[in-house]
Design a protein around this motif. Structure first.
Motif, short mmCIF file in Angstrom:
data_model
loop_
_atom_site.label_atom_id
_atom_site.label_comp_id
_atom_site.label_asym_id
_atom_site.label_seq_id
_atom_site.Cartn_x
_atom_site.Cartn_y
_atom_site.Cartn_z
N LEU A 39 30.06 -19.71 19.05
CA LEU A 39 29.71 -20.29 19.48
C LEU A 39 29.44 -22.19 19.19
CD1 LEU A 39 26.71 -17.86 20.52
CD2 LEU A 39 28.87 -18.70 22.09
N VAL A 40 29.20 -21.97 18.18
CA VAL A 40 28.79 -23.48 16.86
C VAL A 40 30.49 -24.25 17.11
CG1 VAL A 40 28.77 -25.15 15.41
CG2 VAL A 40 26.76 -22.98 16.15
N ARG A 41 31.47 -23.67 17.16
CA ARG A 41 32.86 -24.25 17.26
C ARG A 41 33.54 -24.20 18.55
NH1 ARG A 41 37.61 -22.17 18.67
NH2 ARG A 41 36.88 -19.71 18.56
N GLU A 45 34.34 -27.85 19.59
CA GLU A 45 34.71 -28.36 20.41
C GLU A 45 35.13 -28.85 21.35
OE1 GLU A 45 37.61 -24.72 20.79
OE2 GLU A 45 37.73 -24.90 18.23
N ALA A 46 34.28 -28.45 22.67
CA ALA A 46 33.87 -29.16 23.73
C ALA A 46 33.16 -30.10 24.04
CB ALA A 46 32.79 -28.45 24.34
N GLN A 47 33.18 -30.75 23.22
CA GLN A 47 31.97 -31.90 22.87
C GLN A 47 32.82 -32.64 21.66
OE1 GLN A 47 28.96 -30.87 20.51
NE2 GLN A 47 26.92 -31.16 21.57
N SER A 48 33.50 -32.58 21.14
CA SER A 48 34.96 -33.24 21.15
C SER A 48 35.67 -33.74 21.83
CB SER A 48 35.74 -32.44 19.53
OG SER A 48 35.16 -32.79 18.59
N ALA A 49 35.97 -32.58 23.04
CA ALA A 49 36.66 -33.14 23.98
C ALA A 49 36.21 -34.35 24.49
CB ALA A 49 37.55 -32.20 24.67
N ALA A 51 33.74 -36.14 23.77
CA ALA A 51 33.70 -37.71 23.02
C ALA A 51 35.97 -37.95 23.24
CB ALA A 51 33.76 -37.61 21.87
N ARG A 52 36.40 -37.13 23.37
CA ARG A 52 37.68 -38.09 23.39
C ARG A 52 37.89 -38.69 24.56
NH1 ARG A 52 38.67 -33.75 19.26
NH2 ARG A 52 39.47 -32.44 21.26
N ARG A 53 37.71 -37.73 25.30
CA ARG A 53 37.96 -38.71 26.76
C ARG A 53 37.43 -39.95 27.00
NH1 ARG A 53 38.14 -33.11 28.55
NH2 ARG A 53 35.89 -33.04 28.51
N GLU A 54 35.86 -39.53 26.51
CA GLU A 54 35.23 -40.66 26.54
C GLU A 54 35.87 -41.65 26.16
OE1 GLU A 54 30.78 -42.29 25.93
OE2 GLU A 54 30.84 -40.48 25.79
N LEU A 55 36.29 -41.58 24.41
CA LEU A 55 36.81 -43.22 24.63
C LEU A 55 38.32 -43.30 25.00
CD1 LEU A 55 36.23 -41.91 20.51
CD2 LEU A 55 34.90 -43.57 21.28
N ALA A 56 38.31 -42.20 25.76
CA ALA A 56 40.11 -43.11 26.51
C ALA A 56 39.65 -43.79 28.04
CB ALA A 56 41.07 -42.19 27.36
N GLU A 57 38.20 -43.54 28.52
CA GLU A 57 37.91 -44.38 29.50
C GLU A 57 37.50 -45.81 28.95
OE1 GLU A 57 36.91 -45.23 33.45
OE2 GLU A 57 38.13 -43.95 32.80
#
Length: 118
Positions: A39-41, A45-49, A51-57
């Motif tokens: 569950l932690v993993r 992974e969801a939070q990393s995705a 964060a990547r979307r937010e950085l791209a935006e």
């Protein structure tokens, strides 16, 4: 004699049952911890995705801002014929505040940042 052998076998079985119960408890605990780690993993992974979307935006918005503000605000001279940004100096201090050039790109940027449609 047979009674002593039977009692010995009974003690051995009892001891083995105790070891089995202990091992079963350890397996259940390990399985529970494994589920928690999975569950932690998944959350990681969801939070990393996200964060990547937010950085791209943010990169896209920064590029859009740079296009609207123009090279003058970034420390470079504006190309001939481009107004870019004017700096409105406050006579009370030495800070120059950028004024966005007018146009559709500036309107889109204001809408994105301020949530106000022009």
């Amino acid at each position: 004699m047979e009674l002593a052998a039977l009692e010995s076998a009974e003690l051995t079985v009892s001891d083995l049952r105790g070891q089995l119960l202990e091992a079963s408890d350890e397996v259940e605990l390990a399985a529970s911890e494994l589920v928690q780690l999975q569950l932690v993993r998944q959350r990681w992974e969801a939070q990393s995705a996200d964060a990547r979307r937010e950085l791209a935006e943010r990169e896209r918005l920064a590029d859009e801002l740079a296009a609207v503000v123009g090279p003058a605000a970034l420390g470079a001279a504006a190309p001939p014929g481009e107004a870019g940004v004017q700096l409105a100096a406050d006579p009370e201090d030495e800070i120059g505040w950028p004024i966005l050039q007018e146009g559709p790109a500036a309107d889109r940027l204001r809408e994105r940042i301020l949530g106000v449609s022009y």
